[in-house]
Write an enzyme that holds these catalytic residues in place. Structure first.
Site, PDB file in Angstrom:
ATOM      1  N   LYS A 278       0.848  -1.204   0.000  1.00 27.09           N
ATOM      2  CA  LYS A 278       0.000   0.000   0.000  1.00 27.09           C
ATOM      3  C   LYS A 278       0.878   1.247   0.000  1.00 27.09           C
ATOM      4  CE  LYS A 278      -3.618  -2.726   0.790  1.00 27.09           C
ATOM      5  NZ  LYS A 278      -2.956  -4.004   1.078  1.00 27.09           N
TER       6      LYS A 278
ATOM      7  N   ARG B 184      -5.328  -6.442 -12.844  1.00 30.28           N
ATOM      8  CA  ARG B 184      -4.025  -6.893 -12.370  1.00 30.28           C
ATOM      9  C   ARG B 184      -3.103  -6.968 -13.583  1.00 30.28           C
ATOM     10  NH1 ARG B 184      -1.607  -9.883  -8.408  1.00 30.28           N
ATOM     11  NH2 ARG B 184      -2.488  -8.188  -7.134  1.00 30.28           N
TER      12      ARG B 184
ATOM     13  N   ARG C 245     -10.480  -8.122 -13.100  1.00 31.88           N
ATOM     14  CA  ARG C 245     -11.159  -8.887 -12.050  1.00 31.88           C
ATOM     15  C   ARG C 245     -12.432  -8.142 -11.676  1.00 31.88           C
ATOM     16  NH1 ARG C 245      -6.104  -8.914  -8.049  1.00 31.88           N
ATOM     17  NH2 ARG C 245      -6.365  -6.710  -8.555  1.00 31.88           N
TER      18      ARG C 245
ATOM     19  N   ARG D 115     -15.092  -5.461  -3.634  1.00 29.74           N
ATOM     20  CA  ARG D 115     -13.761  -6.050  -3.713  1.00 29.74           C
ATOM     21  C   ARG D 115     -13.714  -7.020  -4.891  1.00 29.74           C
ATOM     22  NH1 ARG D 115     -13.095  -8.761   1.955  1.00 29.74           N
ATOM     23  NH2 ARG D 115     -15.181  -9.447   1.303  1.00 29.74           N
TER      24      ARG D 115
ATOM     25  N   GLU E 158      -2.438  -0.436  -6.129  1.00 24.25           N
ATOM     26  CA  GLU E 158      -1.418  -1.087  -5.319  1.00 24.25           C
ATOM     27  C   GLU E 158      -0.265  -1.536  -6.203  1.00 24.25           C
ATOM     28  OE1 GLU E 158      -2.811  -4.279  -2.863  1.00 24.25           O
ATOM     29  OE2 GLU E 158      -4.469  -3.117  -2.024  1.00 24.25           O
TER      30      GLU E 158
ATOM     31  N   ASN F  63       2.131  -4.715  -5.913  1.00 30.86           N
ATOM     32  CA  ASN F  63       2.324  -5.960  -5.180  1.00 30.86           C
ATOM     33  C   ASN F  63       3.690  -6.547  -5.513  1.00 30.86           C
ATOM     34  OD1 ASN F  63      -0.606  -6.564  -4.074  1.00 30.86           O
ATOM     35  ND2 ASN F  63      -0.834  -5.829  -6.171  1.00 30.86           N
TER      36      ASN F  63
END
Length: 338
Positions: A152, A237, A251, A259, A307, A309
């Site tokens: 984050k 993603r 997604r 979410r 984000e 990752n």
């Protein structure tokens, strides 16, 4: 499944993962990378973070310094193929040799692919891998970057690409941010796969109590971001290898859910990058390369970075199945060509 203990070949890669028996081969990106390494002629070994060690210099040693060690097993992975809406998984899908204690320097490449949380055990494992890096081992992703790039907080280095964001433990400050942006999303800094992410609003009853709860009574900072309604259309993603985007999936969240993480029911869809997303990748690329972040998954909602990752990014299986892009093989190609 046992075999005679042996030392690794020169062309070998070590994967630091959760126990391999617990991995889900039809979903797991680490397994996809192992299979790609094997296809590229590499010998694949595995260990857990509990099987890393370091030994101090012994009296009379020829060279000073400590010796990072690993208790690792060689594995052979069965091939898999797409079948219907998933991957066909043989039974058994891997075989393993006997574990052997070895110096980590025996492995030219070590993948740190332990899933979060980034807890005390993860921290110490990363520090042990940093010792191996000093001896010439290439660790992916770079240990120092794994510690520095919280998924984050790391994104805030590019906050101009993100939705309005704030990180704080102060309930009044968080409430004021919510009042400014009306609908917001609260994210624990150590969360993963959408766990603990909460959507709320300035007018929501009990907002102050919620803020006190998620900040552990104002002792633990959280991230709050302006809610992006376009998330209902999906969250992309994008997988970047050495800064280059190799593939992406969209997604889409379940009806009534915001979410979109696959772990909480998000549905993967094929997608292509927009010009805005390509520009985001181009801006991130030189920084990721400089930091030693070789394999990264970024999340983008409505053209806004969400984000970055770095610990154990996922998505390879879905991108390969839906987009037909051989992401794992392309990743190995770029790794092995240096």
């Amino acid at each position: 499944m046992g075999a005679t203990a042996r030392t690794p070949q020169a062309a070998s890669q070590l994967f630091v993962v959760d126990p391999i028996e617990r991995l889900r081969p039809a979903k797991d990106s680490s397994v996809a990378l192992m299979q790609a390494a094997q296809r590229a002629g590499q010998e694949v070994w595995v260990c857990t973070i509990a099987e890393l060690a370091v030994e101090g210099e012994r009296a009379g040693a020829a060279s000073p310094g400590c010796t990072p060690l690993v208790r690792a097993r060689p594995v052979t992975l069965a091939p898999m193929r797409v079948e219907g809406e998933g991957w066909q998984v043989p039974d058994p899908w891997f075989s393993a040799g006997e574990p052997l204690w070895l110096p980590l320097r025996h492995f030219p490449v070590v993948w740190m692919r332990k899933d979060p949380p980034v807890d005390e055990a993860f921290l110490y494992a990363t520090l042990l891998l940093e010792r191996a890096e000093h001896q010439g081992v290439r660790v992916l992703n770079r240990p120092a970057a794994l510690l520095a790039w919280n998924e984050k907080l790391g994104a805030l280095r590019f906050s101009h690409l993100m939705a309005p964001s704030l990180v704080s433990a102060d309930a009044e400050q968080l409430a004021a941010f919510a009042a400014q942006h009306h609908e917001v999303v609260l994210k624990p800094l150590g969360g993963r796969a959408g766990q603990g992410v909460v959507r709320t609003a300035a007018a929501a009853p009990g907002l102050r109590a919620l803020l006190e709860l998620v900040t552990h009574q104002q002792t633990l900072p959280v991230m709050v971001q302006a809610f992006l309604p376009a998330v209902t259309a999906g969250d992309k993603r994008i997988l970047l290898v050495n800064g280059e985007p190799l593939g992406a999936i969209n997604r889409r969240p379940l009806p009534g859910e915001f979410r979109s993480n696959l772990a909480v029911g998000g549905a993967p869809e094929p997608t292509a990058l927009t010009s805005a997303e390509t520009a985001i990748c181009a801006e991130l690329a030189p920084v990721l390369q400089a930091e030693g972040l070789f394999f990264v998954g970024i999340d983008v909602i409505d053209g806004r970075l969400s984000e970055i990752n770095v610990t154990s990014p996922t998505g390879i299986r879905e991108i390969e199945r839906l987009g037909g892009v051989p992401v794992a093989d392309l990743t190995m190609e770029r790794l092995l060509r240096g």
